[in-house]
Design an enzyme around this catalytic site. Structure first.
Site, mmCIF file in Angstrom:
data_model
loop_
_atom_site.group_PDB
_atom_site.id
_atom_site.type_symbol
_atom_site.label_atom_id
_atom_site.label_comp_id
_atom_site.label_asym_id
_atom_site.label_seq_id
_atom_site.Cartn_x
_atom_site.Cartn_y
_atom_site.Cartn_z
ATOM 1 N N GLY A 182 29.382 19.133 45.616
ATOM 2 C CA GLY A 182 28.334 19.894 44.944
ATOM 3 C C GLY A 182 27.780 21.088 45.667
ATOM 4 N N PRO A 195 33.636 17.365 48.865
ATOM 5 C CA PRO A 195 33.511 18.801 48.594
ATOM 6 C C PRO A 195 34.723 19.339 47.845
ATOM 7 C CG PRO A 195 34.218 18.445 50.852
ATOM 8 C CD PRO A 195 33.948 17.084 50.272
ATOM 9 N N ARG A 243 34.475 22.954 45.575
ATOM 10 C CA ARG A 243 34.287 24.400 45.541
ATOM 11 C C ARG A 243 34.102 25.029 46.925
ATOM 12 N NH1 ARG A 243 31.818 26.671 40.918
ATOM 13 N NH2 ARG A 243 30.987 24.597 40.556
ATOM 14 N N ARG A 295 35.819 30.305 33.607
ATOM 15 C CA ARG A 295 34.438 30.173 34.085
ATOM 16 C C ARG A 295 33.459 31.191 33.487
ATOM 17 N NH1 ARG A 295 32.614 30.314 38.548
ATOM 18 N NH2 ARG A 295 31.417 28.393 38.490
ATOM 19 N N CYS A 317 42.118 36.661 21.270
ATOM 20 C CA CYS A 317 41.482 37.024 20.011
ATOM 21 C C CYS A 317 40.096 36.410 19.836
ATOM 22 C CB CYS A 317 42.375 36.516 18.897
ATOM 23 S SG CYS A 317 42.815 34.793 19.202
HETATM 24 N N1 LLP Z 1 32.872 14.615 43.106
HETATM 25 C C1 LLP Z 1 32.733 14.404 41.792
HETATM 26 C C2 LLP Z 1 32.579 13.042 41.298
HETATM 27 C C3 LLP Z 1 32.726 15.495 40.906
HETATM 28 O O1 LLP Z 1 32.586 15.290 39.597
HETATM 29 C C4 LLP Z 1 32.864 16.822 41.407
HETATM 30 C C5 LLP Z 1 32.854 17.968 40.507
HETATM 31 C C6 LLP Z 1 33.034 16.980 42.795
HETATM 32 C C7 LLP Z 1 33.020 15.852 43.625
HETATM 33 C C8 LLP Z 1 33.221 18.332 43.432
HETATM 34 O O2 LLP Z 1 32.131 19.153 43.250
HETATM 35 P P1 LLP Z 1 32.038 20.567 43.993
HETATM 36 O O3 LLP Z 1 31.938 20.309 45.472
HETATM 37 O O4 LLP Z 1 33.264 21.332 43.658
HETATM 38 O O5 LLP Z 1 30.822 21.189 43.432
HETATM 39 N N2 LLP Z 1 34.251 23.433 36.386
HETATM 40 C C9 LLP Z 1 32.950 23.663 36.972
HETATM 41 C C10 LLP Z 1 32.640 22.667 38.057
HETATM 42 C C11 LLP Z 1 32.714 21.241 37.596
HETATM 43 C C12 LLP Z 1 32.481 20.249 38.697
HETATM 44 C C13 LLP Z 1 32.806 18.870 38.251
HETATM 45 N N3 LLP Z 1 32.686 17.867 39.250
HETATM 46 C C14 LLP Z 1 32.886 25.102 37.476
HETATM 47 O O6 LLP Z 1 33.846 25.861 37.287
HETATM 48 O O7 LLP Z 1 31.860 25.528 38.004
#
Ligand code: LLP
Length: 419
Positions: free
Chosen positions: A239, A274, A276, A312, A342
């Site tokens: 997150g 992690p 992103r 996105r 389109c």
């Molecule tokens: N763990 C779980 C259970 C998750 O659902 C997620 C992301 C992560 C870890 C990794 O989260 P991060 O560190 O990447 O924030 N498609 C969206 C983001 C969706 C995230 C879904 N879950 C976007 O393009 O912003």
């Protein structure tokens, strides 16, 4: 810190000119820097050096085998949400005892696959799922290691589509009901309670929500201990946000301190998922300007990448910086950068100050390493683009561009339509 930098007027990825890659393989393509990916993992890992931890890269952010292999080789674990991600993870060389499995909709066949491969832990999101895992484990003569994913009802202050730890979200089990689920898990014959888990959302740019979630889980851990249930793993999910425009996510040291300070004196292994933050700024999307067009109120820059390639902006109104691959220092204009699809929702940028581009110019859509290629589709029968990785002065195509045969693979005519 990333490795996309100008030399003179040309944008390079590490020591490779992006213009050269385009000349050889055409556009659009995703481009990842090996050095950036490696560095991001190492910096993240080092921030948590004082605690017993397992970092499980969240495969969903970018699941190309080459990207996964980099993290597997660095000793990272993996966070998966599907049988497909488990397949990729194993193929890339992740040890199963470093794989955690989250998701509200695990199917029986996916649960079986994970049990057969002996993954580290299932992050269970409902009592019925717990029962199913127990039944599947019984029939496979296995024991299922589980954590309950708790929904701590914390506002991550992010886009509503990617906030997951609020009561109204479909994820996890409410804090109040969690104890009951642990009781149930304790009574099931083929389930071992090993952990507790949460993931409150994505692109979070403050430490407070993480702190609040951790406090709430800590209280549960204490309560569980009093019940005689010992928790080995505390999985705080992923997150942590990145800078797309002017966001100021906390430095890793601050994020890590928030977690580690609260963990003092607790005999737990911290798991983090992690996504992103490891891959987002390690990748870009390269596209070519097809046409310029001016309406009465708008300038349009029409490029060869669209919402099917990078969803996105369309889905979350997300901002991605757009830079020229060759910087000619031209005047600025205000324009919408749009794709060939389109739909009016097919944009990469709206009312953006952008340099005065012309047909044939190459654009770099920045910070596209996370949730880029993985969310792409064949909408409008567009071919999925290539993915390329640069290391030092060489580039490697790590996913070939699709062709028309790929597009119809698996399709067939039913007998009543055959000629
Ligand atoms: N763990 C779980 C259970 C998750 O659902 C997620 C992301 C992560 C870890 C990794 O989260 P991060 O560190 O990447 O924030 N498609 C969206 C983001 C969706 C995230 C879904 N879950 C976007 O393009 O912003």
């Amino acid at each position: 810190m990333h490795h996309f930098k100008y030399r003179e007027n040309a944008l390079f990825c590490e020591d490779v000119s992006i213009q050269d890659i385009s000349a050889k393989i055409g556009t659009p393509f995703y481009l990842y820097s090996y050095a950036t990916l490696k560095r991001h993992f190492q910096v993240f890992d080092a921030a948590f050096e004082d605690v017993s931890k397992l970092i499980c890269y969240s495969a969903k952010a970018n699941s190309n085998l080459a990207v996964l292999k980099i993290f597997a080789d660095l000793g990272c674990g993996l966070d998966i949400v599907s049988g497909g991600e488990l397949y990729r993870g194993l193929m890339a060389g992740f040890s199963p005892d470093r794989i955690v499995y989250s998701g509200v909709g695990k199917r029986a066949d996916e649960i079986d696959y994970a049990l057969e491969t002996d993954i580290l832990m299932f992050n269970v999101e409902s009592p019925v799922e717990l029962e199913l895992i127990n039944r599947r484990a019984a029939s496979l003569r296995k024991r299922a290691p589980v954590a309950i994913r708790v929904n701590p009802d914390v506002d991550p202050k992010t886009h509503p589509y990617i906030s997951t730890g609020l009561k109204k979200n479909k994820f996890g089990i409410d804090t109040d009901a969690a104890i009951e689920s642990y009781r149930m898990a304790g009574s099931l014959e083929h389930v071992d309670v090993v952990g507790i888990d949460c993931h409150i959302g994505s692109q979070i740019t403050e430490t407070k929500p993480f702190e609040a979630a951790l406090k709430s889980l800590k209280n549960l851990i204490i309560e569980l201990k009093q019940m005689g249930t010992d928790i080995k793993y505390l999985d705080m999910g992923g997150g942590l946000g990145i800078t797309y425009a002017d966001e100021k996510p906390p430095p890793l040291s601050e994020y890590a301190a928030t977690m580690t300070q609260q963990l003092k004196g607790m005999d737990l292994k911290l798991i983090l998922e992690p996504g992103r933050v490891l891959v987002g700024n390690a990748g870009i999307l390269v596209a070519k300007v097809l046409y310029r067009k001016s309406g009465e109120t708008k300038n349009f820059v029409i490029v060869d990448a669209g919402m099917n390639d990078l969803l996105r902006p369309t889905l979350y109104n997300a901002f991605h910086a757009i830079e020229p691959v060759v910087n000619s220092n031209a005047n600025q204009i205000v324009a919408d950068v749009v794709g060939p699809i389109c739909e009016s929702s097919d944009f990469l940028a709206v009312d953006r100050n952008i340099f005065n581009v012309k047909s044939g110019d190459l654009l770099a859509i920045m910070s596209a390493g996370a949730y880029g290629y993985v969310m792409s589709s064949n909408y409008c029968s567009r071919l999925r683009v290539a993915e390329v990785m640069v290391k030092d002065d060489r580039f490697h195509v790590i996913k070939t561009r699709e062709n028309y045969e790929d597009l119809v693979r698996g399709e067939s005519l039913p007998p009543f339509l055959e000629v």
